[in-house]
Design a protein around this motif. Structure first.
Motif, PDB file in Angstrom:
ATOM      1  N   SER A 442     -65.888 -65.617  51.516  1.00 53.96           N
ATOM      2  CA  SER A 442     -66.030 -67.065  51.349  1.00 53.96           C
ATOM      3  C   SER A 442     -65.456 -67.771  52.572  1.00 53.96           C
ATOM      4  CB  SER A 442     -65.289 -67.559  50.102  1.00 53.96           C
ATOM      5  OG  SER A 442     -65.716 -66.867  48.939  1.00 53.96           O
ATOM      6  N   ASP A 443     -65.983 -68.957  52.869  1.00 48.47           N
ATOM      7  CA  ASP A 443     -65.325 -69.779  53.886  1.00 48.47           C
ATOM      8  C   ASP A 443     -64.542 -70.925  53.239  1.00 48.47           C
ATOM      9  OD1 ASP A 443     -67.441 -71.477  53.208  1.00 48.47           O
ATOM     10  OD2 ASP A 443     -68.599 -70.899  54.973  1.00 48.47           O
ATOM     11  N   ARG A 444     -64.590 -70.991  51.891  1.00 50.91           N
ATOM     12  CA  ARG A 444     -63.701 -71.862  51.115  1.00 50.91           C
ATOM     13  C   ARG A 444     -63.529 -71.229  49.734  1.00 50.91           C
ATOM     14  NH1 ARG A 444     -67.139 -77.171  51.594  1.00 50.91           N
ATOM     15  NH2 ARG A 444     -67.512 -76.159  53.598  1.00 50.91           N
ATOM     16  N   PHE A 445     -62.318 -71.227  49.225  1.00 51.52           N
ATOM     17  CA  PHE A 445     -62.076 -70.535  47.954  1.00 51.52           C
ATOM     18  C   PHE A 445     -60.829 -71.095  47.273  1.00 51.52           C
ATOM     19  CE2 PHE A 445     -58.976 -68.455  50.556  1.00 51.52           C
ATOM     20  CZ  PHE A 445     -57.982 -68.020  49.685  1.00 51.52           C
ATOM     21  N   ILE A 446     -60.757 -70.833  45.964  1.00 45.78           N
ATOM     22  CA  ILE A 446     -59.565 -71.102  45.161  1.00 45.78           C
ATOM     23  C   ILE A 446     -59.366 -69.915  44.227  1.00 45.78           C
ATOM     24  CG2 ILE A 446     -58.529 -72.553  43.368  1.00 45.78           C
ATOM     25  CD1 ILE A 446     -60.097 -74.905  44.478  1.00 45.78           C
ATOM     26  N   SER A 447     -58.137 -69.421  44.161  1.00 48.11           N
ATOM     27  CA  SER A 447     -57.801 -68.330  43.242  1.00 48.11           C
ATOM     28  C   SER A 447     -56.588 -68.729  42.414  1.00 48.11           C
ATOM     29  CB  SER A 447     -57.493 -67.034  44.003  1.00 48.11           C
ATOM     30  OG  SER A 447     -58.605 -66.606  44.753  1.00 48.11           O
ATOM     31  N   ILE A 448     -56.611 -68.366  41.121  1.00 42.96           N
ATOM     32  CA  ILE A 448     -55.480 -68.618  40.223  1.00 42.96           C
ATOM     33  C   ILE A 448     -55.105 -67.308  39.554  1.00 42.96           C
ATOM     34  CG2 ILE A 448     -54.647 -69.895  38.214  1.00 42.96           C
ATOM     35  CD1 ILE A 448     -56.714 -72.062  38.868  1.00 42.96           C
ATOM     36  N   PHE A 449     -53.844 -66.920  39.697  1.00 47.33           N
ATOM     37  CA  PHE A 449     -53.350 -65.667  39.131  1.00 47.33           C
ATOM     38  C   PHE A 449     -52.284 -65.979  38.083  1.00 47.33           C
ATOM     39  CE2 PHE A 449     -54.582 -64.879  43.553  1.00 47.33           C
ATOM     40  CZ  PHE A 449     -55.541 -63.885  43.376  1.00 47.33           C
ATOM     41  N   PHE A 450     -52.502 -65.465  36.871  1.00 48.94           N
ATOM     42  CA  PHE A 450     -51.610 -65.735  35.741  1.00 48.94           C
ATOM     43  C   PHE A 450     -51.077 -64.414  35.191  1.00 48.94           C
ATOM     44  CE2 PHE A 450     -51.100 -65.674  31.154  1.00 48.94           C
ATOM     45  CZ  PHE A 450     -50.247 -66.747  30.905  1.00 48.94           C
ATOM     46  N   LYS A 451     -49.769 -64.352  35.013  1.00 45.25           N
ATOM     47  CA  LYS A 451     -49.157 -63.179  34.374  1.00 45.25           C
ATOM     48  C   LYS A 451     -48.041 -63.657  33.450  1.00 45.25           C
ATOM     49  CE  LYS A 451     -47.869 -59.352  36.624  1.00 45.25           C
ATOM     50  NZ  LYS A 451     -47.058 -58.455  37.487  1.00 45.25           N
ATOM     51  N   HIS A 452     -48.052 -63.156  32.216  1.00 44.51           N
ATOM     52  CA  HIS A 452     -46.948 -63.448  31.307  1.00 44.51           C
ATOM     53  C   HIS A 452     -46.286 -62.150  30.913  1.00 44.51           C
ATOM     54  CE1 HIS A 452     -44.506 -65.671  28.451  1.00 44.51           C
ATOM     55  NE2 HIS A 452     -44.672 -64.639  27.638  1.00 44.51           N
ATOM     56  N   ASP A 453     -44.997 -62.033  31.206  1.00 45.26           N
ATOM     57  CA  ASP A 453     -44.210 -60.836  30.930  1.00 45.26           C
ATOM     58  C   ASP A 453     -43.341 -61.093  29.698  1.00 45.26           C
ATOM     59  OD1 ASP A 453     -42.604 -58.604  30.921  1.00 45.26           O
ATOM     60  OD2 ASP A 453     -42.271 -58.595  33.086  1.00 45.26           O
ATOM     61  N   SER A 493     -70.672 -64.460  47.948  1.00 45.52           N
ATOM     62  CA  SER A 493     -69.449 -65.145  47.559  1.00 45.52           C
ATOM     63  C   SER A 493     -69.370 -65.200  46.039  1.00 45.52           C
ATOM     64  CB  SER A 493     -69.420 -66.553  48.155  1.00 45.52           C
ATOM     65  OG  SER A 493     -68.165 -67.153  47.919  1.00 45.52           O
ATOM     66  N   ILE A 494     -68.339 -65.889  45.525  1.00 45.68           N
ATOM     67  CA  ILE A 494     -68.106 -65.929  44.074  1.00 45.68           C
ATOM     68  C   ILE A 494     -68.269 -67.373  43.561  1.00 45.68           C
ATOM     69  CG2 ILE A 494     -66.678 -63.885  43.794  1.00 45.68           C
ATOM     70  CD1 ILE A 494     -64.206 -65.573  44.256  1.00 45.68           C
ATOM     71  N   GLU A 495     -69.413 -67.971  43.916  1.00 45.27           N
ATOM     72  CA  GLU A 495     -69.640 -69.366  43.524  1.00 45.27           C
ATOM     73  C   GLU A 495     -69.780 -69.540  42.014  1.00 45.27           C
ATOM     74  OE1 GLU A 495     -73.593 -67.513  44.633  1.00 45.27           O
ATOM     75  OE2 GLU A 495     -71.636 -67.701  45.604  1.00 45.27           O
ATOM     76  N   LYS A 496     -70.076 -68.480  41.259  1.00 43.35           N
ATOM     77  CA  LYS A 496     -70.197 -68.569  39.804  1.00 43.35           C
ATOM     78  C   LYS A 496     -68.866 -68.369  39.085  1.00 43.35           C
ATOM     79  CE  LYS A 496     -74.954 -66.816  39.879  1.00 43.35           C
ATOM     80  NZ  LYS A 496     -75.868 -65.738  39.406  1.00 43.35           N
ATOM     81  N   GLY A 497     -67.839 -68.011  39.816  1.00 45.60           N
ATOM     82  CA  GLY A 497     -66.529 -67.800  39.210  1.00 45.60           C
ATOM     83  C   GLY A 497     -66.298 -66.338  38.848  1.00 45.60           C
ATOM     84  N   TYR A 498     -65.169 -65.809  39.282  1.00 49.76           N
ATOM     85  CA  TYR A 498     -64.824 -64.415  39.025  1.00 49.76           C
ATOM     86  C   TYR A 498     -63.687 -64.371  38.004  1.00 49.76           C
ATOM     87  CZ  TYR A 498     -63.838 -59.487  39.958  1.00 49.76           C
ATOM     88  OH  TYR A 498     -63.670 -58.134  39.841  1.00 49.76           O
ATOM     89  N   GLY A 525     -67.510 -61.877  32.779  1.00 55.49           N
ATOM     90  CA  GLY A 525     -68.141 -63.066  33.344  1.00 55.49           C
ATOM     91  C   GLY A 525     -69.383 -62.747  34.147  1.00 55.49           C
ATOM     92  N   SER A 526     -69.755 -63.643  35.047  1.00 54.36           N
ATOM     93  CA  SER A 526     -71.024 -63.555  35.781  1.00 54.36           C
ATOM     94  C   SER A 526     -71.121 -62.326  36.673  1.00 54.36           C
ATOM     95  CB  SER A 526     -71.219 -64.809  36.630  1.00 54.36           C
ATOM     96  OG  SER A 526     -71.232 -65.964  35.825  1.00 54.36           O
ATOM     97  N   TYR A 527     -69.987 -61.807  37.127  1.00 54.85           N
ATOM     98  CA  TYR A 527     -70.015 -60.680  38.061  1.00 54.85           C
ATOM     99  C   TYR A 527     -69.628 -59.355  37.401  1.00 54.85           C
ATOM    100  CZ  TYR A 527     -70.427 -64.399  41.470  1.00 54.85           C
ATOM    101  OH  TYR A 527     -70.856 -65.506  42.171  1.00 54.85           O
ATOM    102  N   ALA A 528     -69.696 -59.313  36.073  1.00 58.91           N
ATOM    103  CA  ALA A 528     -69.428 -58.064  35.367  1.00 58.91           C
ATOM    104  C   ALA A 528     -70.580 -57.086  35.588  1.00 58.91           C
ATOM    105  CB  ALA A 528     -69.248 -58.337  33.881  1.00 58.91           C
ATOM    106  N   TYR A 529     -70.262 -55.796  35.647  1.00 54.76           N
ATOM    107  CA  TYR A 529     -71.282 -54.764  35.829  1.00 54.76           C
ATOM    108  C   TYR A 529     -71.992 -54.484  34.506  1.00 54.76           C
ATOM    109  CZ  TYR A 529     -69.278 -53.733  40.411  1.00 54.76           C
ATOM    110  OH  TYR A 529     -68.834 -53.822  41.694  1.00 54.76           O
ATOM    111  N   THR A 530     -73.261 -54.027  34.615  1.00 55.59           N
ATOM    112  CA  THR A 530     -74.036 -53.677  33.432  1.00 55.59           C
ATOM    113  C   THR A 530     -73.405 -52.503  32.696  1.00 55.59           C
ATOM    114  OG1 THR A 530     -76.050 -54.432  34.554  1.00 55.59           O
ATOM    115  CG2 THR A 530     -76.330 -53.062  32.584  1.00 55.59           C
ATOM    116  N   ASN A 531     -72.956 -51.524  33.455  1.00 58.58           N
ATOM    117  CA  ASN A 531     -72.276 -50.366  32.879  1.00 58.58           C
ATOM    118  C   ASN A 531     -70.828 -50.760  32.564  1.00 58.58           C
ATOM    119  OD1 ASN A 531     -71.302 -47.896  32.085  1.00 58.58           O
ATOM    120  ND2 ASN A 531     -71.588 -46.886  34.065  1.00 58.58           N
TER     121      ASN A 531
END
Length: 546
Positions: A442-453, A493-498, A525-531
């Motif tokens: 991507s030449d522009r992106f946003i990522s959000i990482f969430f973890k609850h311990d 790119s991941i325009e559909k959301g990963y 989501g949109s980029y999940a594999y068929t298998n």
């Protein structure tokens, strides 16, 4: 008769101590957030005797003399006095400190050091410490010190602490030099195993500068790498340095990085083992880093990079006119702001104790045509992390990362998806555990990482203490169509959301300060594999508690 007299005297002594000794227990908290405050200074008596709160904000004072007042001192908070007559001494005192209002004119120059271990501490005589004591040691206290010294010798605690210091700093001291551990042996999926050697001068030669270099050989790519550094330490307290560096090495294609700090409490560092896509890069750089405000670290740099793509990628208007070799000249600014961050200063290094506030990272990078630079562009990158701790639910960690580039550049200067997938690998937080390396750009992106311990809240026993955590990550990006990208593999790119989620069971096995566990991630989501099986990723978790 003698036994009765002895019992009477012991009873009388205990009664005397219970009447004339005073025991005070308390808790110091923030008046606004109600969070406990660690390492608060508490003084009492005319001789300024005192103690500090522990990491949970608790303190305890026992005195043979009557204590009427406690004097509280804590940076970033208003000093205050506790009138003990207002409290019932049999109960724990909960005292609130009021934070100072944020005022630029009142900002101090340097960060707060909670604990400093003086370099000459081991050379001080008993007479020196005796003169520093407010009162003579009792026989019980002398016996306690003797027992501690004997345990220290028996268990070789000094040597163990030295090993931990080496582990945290990443350097082995060898006389006048430091030997960086990561230069001896390293691993990633591009170079395979990498063996080499590096040396940097230390303070035994000069505290004002460090000079060193390294070399290494990758057994998978079968090539040598080498480089050198010259660092001038201008001012220790403000961490002001000028750094000249040269490297002929490999670097992740289309990666991003922020102001580097030594933090072994995060598992982000394990992602380096999974990197597959790298470029050859020869870099000349000069940088200046310093504390521009009390909690703001700043780095300004100028570099020139000669990059060669190692895969089938080329850049140009056509296959004939395209090239896989690029020249970049960059001027950049890197920032790191961690309000109210606290540190421990050891004999060799300074380590963070963290902060209850968000930590901000920012990069502004400008590509220019100076010194034969071939591309003009501007990059803006930001990272924000925050941990939320609650006694009943555990710890939540959030990380927000974003970047954008303006200008047409080769793929080496845009952003990969920041994946960390291998069929079975080590879990690396703040990355996508099910995303293949180099799968998205991507030449522009946003990522959000969430973890609850949840920690030990879900399961607890005497000898088995696994810690459960859940993960949910999201990323979205956009790749502008650029006809100059010439490659045989599809660039998407991941325009559909990963989307991905995961379950971690940490600390199944525990050895010293290392905890081993297991994790399972799933891609949806949109980029999940068929298998369905291809959407899973299995992880070994390795946590460090120092």
């Amino acid at each position: 008769m003698c036994k009765k007299l002895f019992v009477f005297l012991v009873f009388a002594l205990l009664l005397y101590q219970s009447i004339y000794s005073q025991n005070i227990k308390g808790l110091i908290i923030d008046s606004e957030t109600k969070e406990t405050l660690p390492f608060v200074n508490i003084f009492y008596g005319e001789t300024n005797l005192g103690t500090t709160t522990d990491k949970n904000g608790l303190f305890e004072i026992t005195s043979e003399k009557s204590i009427l007042k406690l004097y509280i001192r804590y940076r970033e908070y208003y000093s205050d006095t506790i009138e003990l007559k207002q409290y019932n001494s049999t109960n724990k005192i909960v005292f609130k400190l009021h934070p100072k209002a944020f005022n630029l004119e009142e900002i101090e120059d340097f960060p707060k050091i909670e604990l400093i271990i003086i370099k000459t501490v081991n050379n001080k005589s008993d007479e020196y410490w005796q003169n520093k004591r407010a009162k003579e040691l009792s026989e019980i206290e002398k016996e306690t010190y003797r027992i501690i010294d004997s345990i220290n010798k028996a268990e070789k605690l000094d040597k163990k602490l030295s090993r931990i210091e080496v582990f945290k700093s990443g350097n082995i001291p060898l006389g006048w030099f430091n030997l960086p551990l990561n230069k001896i042996m390293d691993y990633n999926n591009y170079e395979g195993y990498r063996l080499g050697l590096g040396l940097m001068t230390n303070e035994k030669i000069s505290k004002y500068f460090s000079l060193g270099g390294y070399f290494g050989f990758g057994f998978k790519d079968k090539s040598w790498k080498y480089g050198g550094d010259l660092i001038f330490n201008l001012h220790e307290d403000s961490e002001s340095k000028i750094h000249f560096s040269y490297a002929n090495d490999v670097k992740e294609k289309a990666g991003y990085s922020f102001f580097k700090t030594s933090d072994l409490t995060t598992t982000e560092i394990y992602r380096d083992f999974m990197i597959e896509n790298m470029d050859l890069e020869e870099t000349y750089q000069i940088s200046c880093s310093f504390l521009s405000l009390q909690y703001l670290k700043t780095k300004i740099f100028l570099n020139q990079q000669y990059i060669t793509a190692t895969d089938d990628y080329a850049n140009g208007s056509s296959g004939v006119a395209s090239t896989n070799e690029f020249i970049f000249t960059e001027i950049g600014l890197q920032l790191r702001y961690a309000y109210n961050e606290k540190f421990i200063q050891t004999l060799k290094s300074k380590y963070t104790l963290g902060t209850n506030y968000p930590i901000f990272f920012g990069n502004i990078i400008r590509g220019t045509n100076l010194f034969d630079g071939e591309y003009e562009y501007t990059k803006y990158e930001v990272k924000l992390t925050k941990s939320f701790k609650t006694r009943t639910l555990g710890t939540t960690n959030l990380a927000f990362v974003g970047g954008q580039i303006y200008g047409e550049v080769p793929i080496s200067k845009i952003y990969n998806g920041h994946g960390s997938y291998q069929p079975f690998s080590i879990e690396a937080e703040n990355s996508f555990g099910t995303m293949r390396m180099g799968e998205f750009y991507s030449d522009r992106f946003i990522s959000i990482f969430f973890k609850h311990d949840f920690g030990n809240l879900l399961f607890r026993s005497e000898n088995f203490n696994p810690k459960f955590a859940v993960v949910n990550n999201f990323g979205i990006g956009e790749l502008t169509q650029n006809s100059n990208h010439q490659t045989t593999t599809q660039t998407q790119s991941i325009e559909k959301g990963y989307y991905e989620c995961g379950l971690l069971i940490n600390n199944i096995l525990n050895q010293s300060f290392l905890g081993y566990g297991f994790g399972l991630f799933y891609r949806y989501g949109s980029y999940a594999y068929t298998n369905t099986a291809d959407n899973f990723s299995y992880k070994l978790t390795l946590t460090i508690g120092l």
